[in-house]
Design a protein around this motif. Structure first.
Motif, mmCIF file in Angstrom:
data_model
loop_
_atom_site.group_PDB
_atom_site.id
_atom_site.type_symbol
_atom_site.label_atom_id
_atom_site.label_comp_id
_atom_site.label_asym_id
_atom_site.label_seq_id
_atom_site.Cartn_x
_atom_site.Cartn_y
_atom_site.Cartn_z
ATOM 1 N N ILE A 35 61.526 64.885 45.038
ATOM 2 C CA ILE A 35 62.871 64.990 45.607
ATOM 3 C C ILE A 35 63.231 63.703 46.346
ATOM 4 C CG2 ILE A 35 64.296 66.213 47.316
ATOM 5 C CD1 ILE A 35 62.792 68.775 46.473
ATOM 6 N N VAL A 36 62.295 63.160 47.108
ATOM 7 C CA VAL A 36 62.533 61.907 47.832
ATOM 8 C C VAL A 36 62.824 60.780 46.839
ATOM 9 C CG1 VAL A 36 61.478 60.160 49.326
ATOM 10 C CG2 VAL A 36 61.144 62.594 49.822
ATOM 11 N N LYS A 37 62.038 60.725 45.766
ATOM 12 C CA LYS A 37 62.236 59.659 44.778
ATOM 13 C C LYS A 37 63.585 59.788 44.077
ATOM 14 C CE LYS A 37 57.393 58.620 43.838
ATOM 15 N NZ LYS A 37 56.356 58.484 42.809
ATOM 16 N N VAL A 38 63.971 60.995 43.733
ATOM 17 C CA VAL A 38 65.255 61.206 43.051
ATOM 18 C C VAL A 38 66.414 60.883 43.993
ATOM 19 C CG1 VAL A 38 66.788 62.951 42.043
ATOM 20 C CG2 VAL A 38 64.395 62.834 41.334
ATOM 21 N N LEU A 39 66.373 61.420 45.211
ATOM 22 C CA LEU A 39 67.445 61.155 46.173
ATOM 23 C C LEU A 39 67.526 59.669 46.519
ATOM 24 C CD1 LEU A 39 67.193 64.191 48.631
ATOM 25 C CD2 LEU A 39 68.957 63.751 46.916
ATOM 26 N N GLY A 40 66.382 59.051 46.722
ATOM 27 C CA GLY A 40 66.354 57.615 47.012
ATOM 28 C C GLY A 40 66.952 56.800 45.880
ATOM 29 N N THR A 41 66.616 57.161 44.661
ATOM 30 C CA THR A 41 67.137 56.438 43.500
ATOM 31 C C THR A 41 68.640 56.642 43.359
ATOM 32 O OG1 THR A 41 64.996 56.606 42.396
ATOM 33 C CG2 THR A 41 66.900 56.120 41.002
ATOM 34 N N VAL A 42 69.111 57.852 43.630
ATOM 35 C CA VAL A 42 70.549 58.118 43.564
ATOM 36 C C VAL A 42 71.290 57.282 44.614
ATOM 37 C CG1 VAL A 42 72.312 59.896 44.002
ATOM 38 C CG2 VAL A 42 70.348 60.408 42.536
ATOM 39 N N TRP A 89 55.766 49.692 38.282
ATOM 40 C CA TRP A 89 57.002 50.445 38.467
ATOM 41 C C TRP A 89 58.018 49.621 39.256
ATOM 42 C CZ3 TRP A 89 58.683 54.300 35.790
ATOM 43 C CH2 TRP A 89 57.781 55.169 35.155
ATOM 44 N N MET A 90 57.587 48.515 39.852
ATOM 45 C CA MET A 90 58.516 47.639 40.568
ATOM 46 C C MET A 90 59.602 47.094 39.656
ATOM 47 S SD MET A 90 56.578 45.402 43.409
ATOM 48 C CE MET A 90 55.645 46.206 44.689
ATOM 49 N N PHE A 91 59.388 47.186 38.366
ATOM 50 C CA PHE A 91 60.393 46.700 37.420
ATOM 51 C C PHE A 91 61.351 47.788 36.952
ATOM 52 C CE2 PHE A 91 57.595 43.057 37.137
ATOM 53 C CZ PHE A 91 58.513 42.016 37.024
ATOM 54 N N ALA A 92 61.171 48.995 37.390
ATOM 55 C CA ALA A 92 62.028 50.108 36.961
ATOM 56 C C ALA A 92 63.233 50.223 37.890
ATOM 57 C CB ALA A 92 61.233 51.405 36.926
ATOM 58 N N ILE A 93 64.206 49.377 37.673
ATOM 59 C CA ILE A 93 65.398 49.328 38.521
ATOM 60 C C ILE A 93 66.347 50.452 38.107
ATOM 61 C CG2 ILE A 93 67.379 47.884 39.152
ATOM 62 C CD1 ILE A 93 65.579 45.475 38.453
ATOM 63 N N PRO A 94 66.913 51.187 39.014
ATOM 64 C CA PRO A 94 66.915 51.116 40.471
ATOM 65 C C PRO A 94 65.819 51.966 41.133
ATOM 66 C CG PRO A 94 68.560 52.684 39.797
ATOM 67 C CD PRO A 94 67.937 52.129 38.533
ATOM 68 N N TYR A 95 65.046 52.662 40.320
ATOM 69 C CA TYR A 95 63.968 53.523 40.816
ATOM 70 C C TYR A 95 62.995 52.751 41.711
ATOM 71 C CZ TYR A 95 59.683 56.340 40.443
ATOM 72 O OH TYR A 95 58.551 57.048 40.705
ATOM 73 N N ASN A 96 62.798 51.473 41.405
ATOM 74 C CA ASN A 96 61.798 50.682 42.116
ATOM 75 C C ASN A 96 62.032 50.599 43.622
ATOM 76 O OD1 ASN A 96 64.068 48.860 41.599
ATOM 77 N ND2 ASN A 96 62.731 47.279 42.386
ATOM 78 N N PHE A 97 63.294 50.646 44.049
ATOM 79 C CA PHE A 97 63.563 50.505 45.483
ATOM 80 C C PHE A 97 62.900 51.621 46.277
ATOM 81 C CE2 PHE A 97 66.776 47.801 43.678
ATOM 82 C CZ PHE A 97 66.919 46.786 44.600
ATOM 83 N N THR A 98 62.869 52.803 45.717
ATOM 84 C CA THR A 98 62.184 53.926 46.352
ATOM 85 C C THR A 98 60.698 53.875 46.046
ATOM 86 O OG1 THR A 98 64.184 55.268 46.114
ATOM 87 C CG2 THR A 98 62.139 56.445 46.541
ATOM 88 N N GLU A 99 60.356 53.581 44.816
ATOM 89 C CA GLU A 99 58.952 53.568 44.392
ATOM 90 C C GLU A 99 58.135 52.519 45.131
ATOM 91 O OE1 GLU A 99 55.501 54.749 42.485
ATOM 92 O OE2 GLU A 99 57.418 55.771 42.721
ATOM 93 N N ASP A 100 58.751 51.411 45.543
ATOM 94 C CA ASP A 100 58.019 50.372 46.273
ATOM 95 C C ASP A 100 57.331 50.938 47.514
ATOM 96 O OD1 ASP A 100 58.814 48.536 44.383
ATOM 97 O OD2 ASP A 100 60.334 47.590 45.646
ATOM 98 N N PHE A 101 57.982 51.869 48.205
ATOM 99 C CA PHE A 101 57.359 52.508 49.366
ATOM 100 C C PHE A 101 56.085 53.261 48.944
ATOM 101 C CE2 PHE A 101 61.722 52.067 50.894
ATOM 102 C CZ PHE A 101 61.541 51.662 52.204
ATOM 103 N N TYR A 102 56.137 53.906 47.802
ATOM 104 C CA TYR A 102 54.980 54.664 47.316
ATOM 105 C C TYR A 102 53.870 53.735 46.827
ATOM 106 C CZ TYR A 102 57.645 58.848 47.993
ATOM 107 O OH TYR A 102 58.363 59.864 48.582
#
Length: 177
Positions: free
Chosen positions: A5-12, A82-95
């Protein structure tokens, strides 16, 4: 809150910030203005250099994680890409930072204080990277702070990786209990 949920909301939310010039015509385009001001060739070169640097950073993170035994890893070494999976990466970087922090802690060769400093620096560049997506002055300041923090994190990661690889505890943030 569950991770997904955090990853989806962060990506949105990141997607909304990145796409702001599309849904809010006339709004400050932020960094896109500077990149487009370089012209097509300059913009392509800037983006290529940036992604080249990200690739070098990912490779360093992957090599660092690979030096930790599989039983102590919180994630696969390949997961850093996963740092290259834009825009998902902005949230994933924390993980990614969290997983490396957990792995370094479980491995036990890196001093707890060094792991904490490494994690705080990592989370800080991640947070300022997201701030850099804001329009105007907050975005510029976020980017101006994120880049040096990222470079500092990169340097600290290189030191941790080198110490893990060589076992040279006399000159590194690594120790053996």
């Amino acid at each position: 809150m569950p991770t997904i949920i955090v990853k989806v909301l962060g990506t949105v939310l990141v997607t909304a910030l990145i796409s702001r010039p599309l849904w809010s015509p006339g709004a400050d385009p932020g960094i896109l203005r500077e990149v487009s001001a370089l012209g097509i060739s300059g913009a392509l070169l800037t983006v290529a250099v940036f992604f080249g640097l990200v690739a070098l950073y990912c490779r360093l993170l992957q090599r660092t994680l690979a030096l930790i035994g599989p039983e102590d890893r919180a994630a696969s070494p390949a997961s850093v890409w996963w740092m290259f999976a834009i825009p998902y990466n902005f949230t994933e970087d924390f993980y990614i930072v969290r997983n490396l922090t957990r792995s370094l802690t479980a491995d036990g060769r890196t001093a707890p204080e060094a792991v904490r400093r490494w994690a705080v620096l990592g989370y800080a560049w991640c947070a300022f990277q997201i701030l850099s997506l804001l329009p105007g002055t907050p975005g510029y300041l976020g980017g101006a702070i994120a880049i040096p923090l990222w470079v500092a994190h990169w340097i600290m990661t290189a030191r941790v990786r080198r110490a893990l690889a060589t076992g040279n505890t006399a000159v590194s943030p690594v120790y053996r209990p």
